[in-house]
Motif scaffolding. Structure first.
Motif, PDB file in Angstrom:
ATOM      1  N   ILE A  13       0.833  -1.206   0.000  1.00  0.00           N
ATOM      2  CA  ILE A  13       0.000   0.000   0.000  1.00  0.00           C
ATOM      3  C   ILE A  13       0.868   1.257   0.000  1.00  0.00           C
ATOM      4  O   ILE A  13       0.546   2.248  -0.672  1.00  0.00           O
ATOM      5  CB  ILE A  13      -0.974  -0.015   1.197  1.00  0.00           C
ATOM      6  CG1 ILE A  13      -2.017  -1.114   0.999  1.00  0.00           C
ATOM      7  CG2 ILE A  13      -1.638   1.344   1.401  1.00  0.00           C
ATOM      8  CD1 ILE A  13      -2.859  -1.427   2.224  1.00  0.00           C
ATOM      9  N   LEU A  14       1.985   1.231   0.729  1.00  0.00           N
ATOM     10  CA  LEU A  14       2.876   2.403   0.801  1.00  0.00           C
ATOM     11  C   LEU A  14       3.491   2.769  -0.547  1.00  0.00           C
ATOM     12  O   LEU A  14       3.931   3.908  -0.733  1.00  0.00           O
ATOM     13  CB  LEU A  14       3.990   2.172   1.826  1.00  0.00           C
ATOM     14  CG  LEU A  14       3.600   2.280   3.289  1.00  0.00           C
ATOM     15  CD1 LEU A  14       4.792   1.952   4.177  1.00  0.00           C
ATOM     16  CD2 LEU A  14       3.053   3.667   3.618  1.00  0.00           C
ATOM     17  N   ILE A  15       3.516   1.833  -1.485  1.00  0.00           N
ATOM     18  CA  ILE A  15       4.086   2.122  -2.805  1.00  0.00           C
ATOM     19  C   ILE A  15       3.310   3.250  -3.484  1.00  0.00           C
ATOM     20  O   ILE A  15       3.902   4.108  -4.141  1.00  0.00           O
ATOM     21  CB  ILE A  15       4.116   0.853  -3.688  1.00  0.00           C
ATOM     22  CG1 ILE A  15       5.071  -0.182  -3.091  1.00  0.00           C
ATOM     23  CG2 ILE A  15       4.515   1.197  -5.119  1.00  0.00           C
ATOM     24  CD1 ILE A  15       4.979  -1.566  -3.722  1.00  0.00           C
ATOM     25  N   VAL A  16       2.004   3.285  -3.286  1.00  0.00           N
ATOM     26  CA  VAL A  16       1.168   4.287  -3.962  1.00  0.00           C
ATOM     27  C   VAL A  16       1.532   5.713  -3.528  1.00  0.00           C
ATOM     28  O   VAL A  16       1.885   6.543  -4.375  1.00  0.00           O
ATOM     29  CB  VAL A  16      -0.337   3.982  -3.776  1.00  0.00           C
ATOM     30  CG1 VAL A  16      -1.190   5.088  -4.366  1.00  0.00           C
ATOM     31  CG2 VAL A  16      -0.681   2.634  -4.398  1.00  0.00           C
ATOM     32  N   PRO A  17       1.485   6.054  -2.224  1.00  0.00           N
ATOM     33  CA  PRO A  17       1.866   7.427  -1.865  1.00  0.00           C
ATOM     34  C   PRO A  17       3.338   7.726  -2.155  1.00  0.00           C
ATOM     35  O   PRO A  17       3.690   8.861  -2.494  1.00  0.00           O
ATOM     36  CB  PRO A  17       1.550   7.521  -0.372  1.00  0.00           C
ATOM     37  CG  PRO A  17       1.447   6.120   0.114  1.00  0.00           C
ATOM     38  CD  PRO A  17       1.017   5.296  -1.059  1.00  0.00           C
ATOM     39  N   PHE A  18       4.183   6.706  -2.043  1.00  0.00           N
ATOM     40  CA  PHE A  18       5.606   6.884  -2.344  1.00  0.00           C
ATOM     41  C   PHE A  18       5.793   7.361  -3.779  1.00  0.00           C
ATOM     42  O   PHE A  18       6.453   8.378  -4.033  1.00  0.00           O
ATOM     43  CB  PHE A  18       6.351   5.567  -2.089  1.00  0.00           C
ATOM     44  CG  PHE A  18       7.723   5.509  -2.689  1.00  0.00           C
ATOM     45  CD1 PHE A  18       8.748   6.316  -2.219  1.00  0.00           C
ATOM     46  CD2 PHE A  18       7.993   4.643  -3.743  1.00  0.00           C
ATOM     47  CE1 PHE A  18      10.012   6.269  -2.782  1.00  0.00           C
ATOM     48  CE2 PHE A  18       9.249   4.586  -4.310  1.00  0.00           C
ATOM     49  CZ  PHE A  18      10.266   5.400  -3.825  1.00  0.00           C
ATOM     50  N   ILE A  19       5.184   6.665  -4.726  1.00  0.00           N
ATOM     51  CA  ILE A  19       5.333   7.017  -6.147  1.00  0.00           C
ATOM     52  C   ILE A  19       4.632   8.344  -6.449  1.00  0.00           C
ATOM     53  O   ILE A  19       5.161   9.172  -7.205  1.00  0.00           O
ATOM     54  CB  ILE A  19       4.817   5.880  -7.052  1.00  0.00           C
ATOM     55  CG1 ILE A  19       5.721   4.650  -6.926  1.00  0.00           C
ATOM     56  CG2 ILE A  19       4.714   6.326  -8.507  1.00  0.00           C
ATOM     57  CD1 ILE A  19       7.170   4.852  -7.352  1.00  0.00           C
ATOM     58  N   ILE A  20       3.462   8.560  -5.871  1.00  0.00           N
ATOM     59  CA  ILE A  20       2.753   9.829  -6.102  1.00  0.00           C
ATOM     60  C   ILE A  20       3.607  11.009  -5.644  1.00  0.00           C
ATOM     61  O   ILE A  20       3.743  12.003  -6.362  1.00  0.00           O
ATOM     62  CB  ILE A  20       1.371   9.828  -5.407  1.00  0.00           C
ATOM     63  CG1 ILE A  20       0.423   8.884  -6.144  1.00  0.00           C
ATOM     64  CG2 ILE A  20       0.792  11.241  -5.330  1.00  0.00           C
ATOM     65  CD1 ILE A  20      -0.896   8.635  -5.423  1.00  0.00           C
ATOM     66  N   LEU A  21       4.200  10.888  -4.475  1.00  0.00           N
ATOM     67  CA  LEU A  21       5.041  11.979  -3.967  1.00  0.00           C
ATOM     68  C   LEU A  21       6.315  12.142  -4.789  1.00  0.00           C
ATOM     69  O   LEU A  21       6.706  13.258  -5.123  1.00  0.00           O
ATOM     70  CB  LEU A  21       5.389  11.755  -2.499  1.00  0.00           C
ATOM     71  CG  LEU A  21       4.263  12.048  -1.525  1.00  0.00           C
ATOM     72  CD1 LEU A  21       4.529  11.409  -0.179  1.00  0.00           C
ATOM     73  CD2 LEU A  21       4.082  13.552  -1.382  1.00  0.00           C
ATOM     74  N   LEU A  22       6.952  11.027  -5.117  1.00  0.00           N
ATOM     75  CA  LEU A  22       8.217  11.091  -5.839  1.00  0.00           C
ATOM     76  C   LEU A  22       8.039  11.672  -7.239  1.00  0.00           C
ATOM     77  O   LEU A  22       8.709  12.634  -7.614  1.00  0.00           O
ATOM     78  CB  LEU A  22       8.842   9.689  -5.908  1.00  0.00           C
ATOM     79  CG  LEU A  22      10.308   9.609  -6.288  1.00  0.00           C
ATOM     80  CD1 LEU A  22      11.176  10.366  -5.280  1.00  0.00           C
ATOM     81  CD2 LEU A  22      10.752   8.153  -6.342  1.00  0.00           C
ATOM     82  N   LEU A  23       7.118  11.112  -8.001  1.00  0.00           N
ATOM     83  CA  LEU A  23       6.913  11.594  -9.369  1.00  0.00           C
ATOM     84  C   LEU A  23       6.064  12.863  -9.414  1.00  0.00           C
ATOM     85  O   LEU A  23       6.285  13.728 -10.263  1.00  0.00           O
ATOM     86  CB  LEU A  23       6.287  10.498 -10.233  1.00  0.00           C
ATOM     87  CG  LEU A  23       7.183   9.284 -10.484  1.00  0.00           C
ATOM     88  CD1 LEU A  23       6.476   8.257 -11.341  1.00  0.00           C
ATOM     89  CD2 LEU A  23       8.515   9.681 -11.093  1.00  0.00           C
ATOM     90  N   GLY A  24       5.096  12.965  -8.495  1.00  0.00           N
ATOM     91  CA  GLY A  24       4.277  14.173  -8.434  1.00  0.00           C
ATOM     92  C   GLY A  24       5.095  15.395  -8.079  1.00  0.00           C
ATOM     93  O   GLY A  24       4.851  16.498  -8.590  1.00  0.00           O
ATOM     94  N   GLY A  25       6.080  15.204  -7.214  1.00  0.00           N
ATOM     95  CA  GLY A  25       6.977  16.312  -6.878  1.00  0.00           C
ATOM     96  C   GLY A  25       7.753  16.779  -8.100  1.00  0.00           C
ATOM     97  O   GLY A  25       7.895  17.976  -8.350  1.00  0.00           O
ATOM     98  N   GLN A  26       8.224  15.824  -8.892  1.00  0.00           N
ATOM     99  CA  GLN A  26       8.965  16.158 -10.114  1.00  0.00           C
ATOM    100  C   GLN A  26       8.072  16.823 -11.158  1.00  0.00           C
ATOM    101  O   GLN A  26       8.505  17.668 -11.919  1.00  0.00           O
ATOM    102  CB  GLN A  26       9.599  14.903 -10.707  1.00  0.00           C
ATOM    103  CG  GLN A  26      10.663  14.279  -9.834  1.00  0.00           C
ATOM    104  CD  GLN A  26      11.829  15.204  -9.582  1.00  0.00           C
ATOM    105  OE1 GLN A  26      12.426  15.724 -10.509  1.00  0.00           O
ATOM    106  NE2 GLN A  26      12.145  15.432  -8.324  1.00  0.00           N
TER     107      GLN A  26
END
Length: 184
Positions: A13-26
């Motif tokens: 489940i943590l993969i979802v916010p992790f990727i959203i934050l990482l790529l969304g930040g970029q």
């Protein structure tokens, strides 16, 4: 559904916010400052990585090893690490060829384990595989943090992770070569 299995599901489940934050930040979804989103993503990645360590220790200590855990735990690890590395390619922080080698190794070992399982053989994780995973996770953390002062260290860790990836693959194949000979 015991605690180790819940931790494994939590890691996925943590993969979802992790990727959203990482790529969304970029992508600028959260404003101009990518440092903050990168650091939050890094914290999530570290927490997710630690659940891998914790769930295994709890499962072994309290004899809570289940078929679900045997299947899902390594899958959760691969999803976390591969998701992070693919995102890091998009962020130009890791060469794609490195990720291709690492993911190819995972496919080969997964296929090899499947063949072994069909023949009643369980292939346990080796120390080489554990070292590989540790260096890959450290590499990912350094690449997410992206501190220019640590670029040389990051590159060294990447090369060590890559070498351990290949060494662990060879180790698995050599130690378990009889699995392929005895296929149905």
């Amino acid at each position: 559904m015991n605690l180790p299995n819940k931790l494994t599901i939590f890691r996925v489940i943590l993969i979802v916010p992790f990727i959203i934050l990482l790529l969304g930040g970029q992508a600028g979804w959260f404003g101009e400052n990518t440092f903050v989103t990168d650091m939050i993503a890094l914290a999530i990645f570290i927490i997710a990585s630690l659940t891998d360590l914790i769930d295994g220790k709890i499962a072994r200590k309290y004899n809570l090893i289940t078929d679900f855990g045997k299947f899902m735990d390594p899958l959760a690890d691969k999803l976390l690490v591969c998701s992070a590395m693919i995102a890091l390619i998009e962020m130009n922080r890791i060469p794609s060829w490195v990720v291709i080698i690492i993911i190819a190794r995972e496919f080969i070992i997964s296929g090899f384990r499947l063949i072994a399982s069909d023949n009643g053989v369980v292939i346990a994780a080796s120390y080489w595989g554990k070292f590989k995973t540790t260096f890959q996770m450290v590499m990912i953390c350094l690449m997410i943090a992206n501190f220019p002062q640590l670029q040389i260290l990051t590159n060294i860790i990447m090369w060590i992770a890559l070498i351990l990836t290949v060494v662990s693959l060879i180790d698995y194949l050599v130690k378990n070569k009889d699995v392929m000979k005895n296929t149905k």
